[in-house]
Design a protein around this motif. Structure first.
Motif, PDB file in Angstrom:
ATOM      1  N   ARG A  82      35.145  44.119  50.695  1.00 12.05           N
ATOM      2  CA  ARG A  82      36.319  44.986  50.577  1.00 12.05           C
ATOM      3  C   ARG A  82      37.152  44.850  51.844  1.00 12.05           C
ATOM      4  O   ARG A  82      36.620  44.804  52.944  1.00 12.05           O
ATOM      5  N   PHE A  83      38.478  44.716  51.676  1.00  8.90           N
ATOM      6  CA  PHE A  83      39.406  44.801  52.810  1.00  8.90           C
ATOM      7  C   PHE A  83      40.204  46.081  52.606  1.00  8.90           C
ATOM      8  O   PHE A  83      41.076  46.114  51.726  1.00  8.90           O
ATOM      9  N   GLY A  84      39.934  47.111  53.360  1.00 12.11           N
ATOM     10  CA  GLY A  84      40.644  48.374  53.162  1.00 12.11           C
ATOM     11  C   GLY A  84      40.470  48.836  51.726  1.00 12.11           C
ATOM     12  O   GLY A  84      39.352  48.949  51.217  1.00 12.11           O
ATOM     13  N   ALA A  85      41.600  49.033  51.043  1.00 13.86           N
ATOM     14  CA  ALA A  85      41.530  49.530  49.671  1.00 13.86           C
ATOM     15  C   ALA A  85      41.282  48.401  48.670  1.00 13.86           C
ATOM     16  O   ALA A  85      41.044  48.641  47.492  1.00 13.86           O
ATOM     17  N   LEU A  86      41.356  47.164  49.128  1.00 18.95           N
ATOM     18  CA  LEU A  86      41.292  46.038  48.193  1.00 18.95           C
ATOM     19  C   LEU A  86      39.870  45.504  48.033  1.00 18.95           C
ATOM     20  O   LEU A  86      39.228  45.141  49.024  1.00 18.95           O
ATOM     21  N   GLN A  87      39.394  45.461  46.810  1.00 20.10           N
ATOM     22  CA  GLN A  87      38.084  44.865  46.533  1.00 20.10           C
ATOM     23  C   GLN A  87      38.300  43.370  46.344  1.00 20.10           C
ATOM     24  O   GLN A  87      38.629  42.907  45.247  1.00 20.10           O
ATOM     25  N   ALA A  88      38.153  42.602  47.419  1.00 20.92           N
ATOM     26  CA  ALA A  88      38.468  41.164  47.344  1.00 20.92           C
ATOM     27  C   ALA A  88      37.394  40.395  46.598  1.00 20.92           C
ATOM     28  O   ALA A  88      37.678  39.390  45.955  1.00 20.92           O
ATOM     29  N   LEU A  89      36.135  40.853  46.683  1.00 22.57           N
ATOM     30  CA  LEU A  89      35.035  40.245  45.923  1.00 22.57           C
ATOM     31  C   LEU A  89      34.217  41.369  45.326  1.00 22.57           C
ATOM     32  O   LEU A  89      33.920  42.353  46.016  1.00 22.57           O
ATOM     33  N   GLU A 113      51.302  39.362  56.540  1.00 20.08           N
ATOM     34  CA  GLU A 113      50.224  38.463  56.967  1.00 20.08           C
ATOM     35  C   GLU A 113      48.883  38.804  56.325  1.00 20.08           C
ATOM     36  O   GLU A 113      47.942  38.025  56.421  1.00 20.08           O
ATOM     37  N   THR A 114      48.780  39.961  55.642  1.00 19.30           N
ATOM     38  CA  THR A 114      47.510  40.273  54.976  1.00 19.30           C
ATOM     39  C   THR A 114      47.470  39.737  53.548  1.00 19.30           C
ATOM     40  O   THR A 114      46.471  39.861  52.865  1.00 19.30           O
ATOM     41  N   LEU A 115      48.560  39.142  53.070  1.00 16.60           N
ATOM     42  CA  LEU A 115      48.552  38.585  51.718  1.00 16.60           C
ATOM     43  C   LEU A 115      47.859  37.226  51.727  1.00 16.60           C
ATOM     44  O   LEU A 115      47.847  36.535  52.746  1.00 16.60           O
ATOM     45  N   SER A 116      47.315  36.813  50.571  1.00 15.10           N
ATOM     46  CA  SER A 116      46.729  35.466  50.501  1.00 15.10           C
ATOM     47  C   SER A 116      47.852  34.445  50.636  1.00 15.10           C
ATOM     48  O   SER A 116      49.024  34.753  50.401  1.00 15.10           O
ATOM     49  N   GLY A 117      47.478  33.209  51.007  1.00 11.97           N
ATOM     50  CA  GLY A 117      48.482  32.168  51.259  1.00 11.97           C
ATOM     51  C   GLY A 117      49.449  32.008  50.101  1.00 11.97           C
ATOM     52  O   GLY A 117      50.669  31.933  50.286  1.00 11.97           O
ATOM     53  N   GLY A 118      48.912  31.976  48.902  1.00  9.07           N
ATOM     54  CA  GLY A 118      49.757  31.773  47.732  1.00  9.07           C
ATOM     55  C   GLY A 118      50.730  32.913  47.519  1.00  9.07           C
ATOM     56  O   GLY A 118      51.857  32.714  47.043  1.00  9.07           O
ATOM     57  N   ASN A 119      50.302  34.106  47.865  1.00 10.40           N
ATOM     58  CA  ASN A 119      51.192  35.248  47.648  1.00 10.40           C
ATOM     59  C   ASN A 119      52.287  35.346  48.707  1.00 10.40           C
ATOM     60  O   ASN A 119      53.383  35.831  48.415  1.00 10.40           O
ATOM     61  N   GLU A 165      43.250  31.895  40.428  1.00  9.87           N
ATOM     62  CA  GLU A 165      44.636  31.952  40.876  1.00  9.87           C
ATOM     63  C   GLU A 165      44.709  32.465  42.311  1.00  9.87           C
ATOM     64  O   GLU A 165      43.702  32.870  42.889  1.00  9.87           O
ATOM     65  N   ASN A 166      45.897  32.441  42.884  1.00 15.05           N
ATOM     66  CA  ASN A 166      46.065  32.880  44.273  1.00 15.05           C
ATOM     67  C   ASN A 166      45.588  34.315  44.415  1.00 15.05           C
ATOM     68  O   ASN A 166      45.912  35.175  43.592  1.00 15.05           O
ATOM     69  N   GLY A 167      44.792  34.531  45.474  1.00 14.52           N
ATOM     70  CA  GLY A 167      44.309  35.887  45.715  1.00 14.52           C
ATOM     71  C   GLY A 167      43.077  36.246  44.911  1.00 14.52           C
ATOM     72  O   GLY A 167      42.619  37.392  44.941  1.00 14.52           O
ATOM     73  N   ALA A 168      42.484  35.259  44.189  1.00 19.85           N
ATOM     74  CA  ALA A 168      41.332  35.564  43.332  1.00 19.85           C
ATOM     75  C   ALA A 168      40.074  35.854  44.148  1.00 19.85           C
ATOM     76  O   ALA A 168      39.140  36.464  43.647  1.00 19.85           O
ATOM     77  N   GLY A 169      40.047  35.369  45.399  1.00 17.31           N
ATOM     78  CA  GLY A 169      38.877  35.636  46.240  1.00 17.31           C
ATOM     79  C   GLY A 169      38.082  34.384  46.608  1.00 17.31           C
ATOM     80  O   GLY A 169      36.998  34.480  47.183  1.00 17.31           O
ATOM     81  N   LYS A 170      38.622  33.205  46.309  1.00 16.46           N
ATOM     82  CA  LYS A 170      37.887  31.954  46.551  1.00 16.46           C
ATOM     83  C   LYS A 170      37.579  31.765  48.041  1.00 16.46           C
ATOM     84  O   LYS A 170      36.441  31.509  48.420  1.00 16.46           O
ATOM     85  N   SER A 171      38.624  31.902  48.881  1.00 19.61           N
ATOM     86  CA  SER A 171      38.405  31.695  50.317  1.00 19.61           C
ATOM     87  C   SER A 171      37.464  32.749  50.867  1.00 19.61           C
ATOM     88  O   SER A 171      36.599  32.447  51.707  1.00 19.61           O
ATOM     89  N   THR A 172      37.619  33.983  50.408  1.00 21.84           N
ATOM     90  CA  THR A 172      36.745  35.057  50.910  1.00 21.84           C
ATOM     91  C   THR A 172      35.289  34.736  50.583  1.00 21.84           C
ATOM     92  O   THR A 172      34.396  34.895  51.421  1.00 21.84           O
ATOM     93  N   LEU A 173      35.045  34.235  49.370  1.00 22.24           N
ATOM     94  CA  LEU A 173      33.673  33.917  48.966  1.00 22.24           C
ATOM     95  C   LEU A 173      33.092  32.809  49.832  1.00 22.24           C
ATOM     96  O   LEU A 173      31.993  32.948  50.370  1.00 22.24           O
TER      97      LEU A 173
END
Ligand SMILES: Nc1ncnc2c1ncn2[C@@H]1O[C@H](COP(=O)(O)OP(=O)(O)OP(=O)(O)O)[C@@H](O)[C@H]1O
Length: 559
Positions: A25-32, A440-446, A50-58
């Motif tokens: 979790r990043f703050g309010a966002l459940q990234a994985l 800067e907290t958005l994923s690259g694609g976003n 898709e962008n922001g799906a959580g691939k890099s975080t995983l």
């Protein structure tokens, strides 16, 4: 605390890696959210989403760059704690990034010798040379040990990244979009050799990619993430593009989903490689109807631009883009594309030649760009087109914060800025916690989507007249890519002249009617995309046959 358990030295061969129940979790966002994924020993496994799906975080959690909130890892059936990349390395797990980490001023041998080594340790160069020579004899990509990295082509640098990992005894590799800087031939060669290592049981691979061609051409298994959850996974031989697309987007491809959504026609068209009908076409400018009778939107005449070291990065380039036309500039990164875009958008001086927009001399100042309708989408938008610490709404307002409706006299109208941001976020499907989140907290694609929203949202009658676009879909998932392509086609159909600088040849072939290949700042090849010979283009991209630029006849002129 991590429990560092180095593998016994005799452990070789591909690793089986099992991730179980990863959440972050990043703050309010459940990234994985409770993601599990197994890469079998010797498997070439694709990770899609898709962008922001959580691939890099995983993968960053796996390799120890992040600590997951929950989740455990087993390597070869034994549970291991990975608290840092060093722990991962000790288990034979490594990661290769999109951008090169090899040291340009050093030789291949020096780069290999330093791979995965404690930098304070002394190197016994005699013994090391013998080891390196033996390694190179059986390496999947032979490289000259004494070659300087700065002189290697992009494909060779990518090979060196992989060799470094193998020399450092990695048995499992994460590859993060490894082919984005390669020619088509280099990409096939690199992936083919890596796949052979998997087949031989030396390596297991988890590859993050947005290219279905790579999934179906090289991968054995695939896992799909969507909004932090695992939505599907299977052997590649048992699936189809449509099924992967529906897992990525959370909707069935042949029927309306629970929310009534279906795959957009632009996306379906992108998947099968045909021109998509554009959902929301911008108003057609009068010029669009008669391109052949018009003057070029953009005329570049003997343009010379110097690079940072004073060498000529663009050498007497001649090129023109007609109204209603997309012209592609292909080439491997570092062949003058960056300087071309920088000169046309005013961040590098023009050393020679001239540029005209709609027949008028053009100097790339902010005032002229506004007056003549020139807009641009730079590379690496977080660095080049955003202020990272400012909010999404503020970044979306960077072009028009000083004009109505965002400004009233000297006053900035925050409510209008917020309304504009919400409209752009909805229109371009920017995934953000809200307009107030730092960009800067958005994923690259976003980040890319947000900048595109700002630049493609015309505040000028008829839209932009000239659009200078550099790698507009770099790192974007295929749905976003389809949307952006549809918007570029819409701009073209509205009479804009689009100069599309892209390292993705498929993108140029899909969008442009003509292309030039830049090599060492010169045109190495020019052709229409309808008659394009991919092998010739690949050779030109690899630097074979650079010649002086000639005036390029436009399709409109040729017609
Ligand atoms: N350090 C961070 N702080 C806050 N949010 C983050 C951070 N890193 C990632 N996120 C968010 O977590 C989500 C997943 O991001 P991640 O980078 O893993 O996605 P991705 O699938 O790799 O996307 P892309 O294809 O765009 O690279 C995104 O919504 C992103 O904004």
């Amino acid at each position: 605390m991590s429990e560092l358990i180095p593998p016994p030295v005799e452990v070789t061969g591909a690793a089986r890696v099992e991730m179980m129940g990863f959440s972050k979790r990043f703050g309010a966002l459940q990234a994985l959210d409770d993601v599990s994924l197994t890469v079998e020993a010797g498997s070439f496994h694709a990770l899609l989403g898709e962008n922001g799906a959580g691939k890099s975080t995983l993968v960053k959690a796996l390799i120890g760059f992040y600590q997951a909130d929950t989740g455990s890892v087993s390597v070869d059936g034994r549970e291991r704690a990975i608290g840092s990349p060093r722990d991962a390395a000790a288990l034979g797990l490594g990661m290769i990034f999109q951008h090169f980490t090899v040291v340009p001023g050093m030789t291949v041998a020096e780069n290999l010798a330093l791979a995965g080594r404690d930098l304070t340790a002394l190197i016994d160069w005699k013994a090391e040379r013998a080891r390196l020579a033996a390694f190179m004899r059986t390496a999947p990509f032979p490289l000259a040990l004494d070659a300087r990295v700065a002189e290697l082509a992009a494909g060779e640098k990518q090979k060196l990244e992989i060799l470094k990992a193998l020399y450092a005894r990695r048995r499992f590799l994460v590859l993060d979009e490894p082919t984005s800087v390669l020619t088509p031939q280099e990409a096939d060669e690199v992936l083919g050799r890596v796949k052979a290592l998997c087949r031989e049981g030396q390596l297991s691979v988890l590859i993050i990619t947005h290219k279905f061609r790579e999934v179906f051409g090289f991968c054995d298994e695939v896992t799909v993430l969507r909004r932090g959850r695992r939505t599907g996974g299977t052997r590649v031989v048992d699936t189809s593009r449509d099924q992967l697309a529906s897992w990525m987007m959370g909707v069935p491809h042949d029927a309306a989903g629970p929310t009534g959504e279906v795959l957009p026609s632009a996306l379906v068209a992108e998947l099968v490689g045909v021109d998509a009908p554009v959902a929301a076409v911008t108003p057609v400018a009068p010029e669009a109807a008669t391109p052949a009778a018009s003057a070029p939107r953009l005329r570049i005449d003997a343009l010379t631009v110097l690079g940072h070291a004073g060498q000529s990065a663009i050498d007497r380039l001649r090129l023109q883009v007609m109204p209603g036309e997309i012209v592609g500039v292909a080439g491997v990164s570092g062949n003058g594309q960056r300087e071309l875009v920088a000169a046309l958008t005013g961040t590098l001086p023009i050393a020679g030649g001239s540029v005209f927009v709609d027949g008028q001399p053009y100097a790339p100042t902010r005032a002229q760009m506004l007056a003549l309708g020139v807009r641009s989408l730079p590379e690496e938008p977080l660095q080049n087109a955003c202020v990272g610490k400012l909010s999404v709404a503020e970044n979306l307002a960077l072009r028009n914060f000083d004009r109505a409706p965002l400004a009233a006299g000297l006053w900035l109208r925050r409510s209008a800025m917020r309304r504009q941001a919400l409209a752009h976020i909805a229109n371009f499907k920017v995934k953000t916690p809200g307009p107030d989140a730092p960009i800067e907290t958005l994923s690259g694609g976003n980040v890319q989507r947000a900048v595109l929203a700002r630049e493609l949202s015309h505040d000028q009658a008829g839209g932009p007249r000239v659009l200078i676009v550099a790698n507009p879909c770099f790192g974007l998932d295929f749905q976003a890519t389809a949307e952006i392509h549809a918007r570029l086609r819409a701009a073209r159909d509205a009479g804009c002249g689009v100069l599309l600088v892209s390292e993705d040849l498929d993108e140029i072939l899909a969008l442009a009617s003509r292309l030039v290949v830049l090599s060492h700042g010169r045109v190495a090849l020019e052709c229409t995309t309808a008659t394009a010979d991919i092998a010739r283009i690949g050779h030109a991209m690899a630097g074979e046959g650079a010649h002086d630029s000639h005036p390029v006849p436009s399709t409109a002129e040729a017609a």
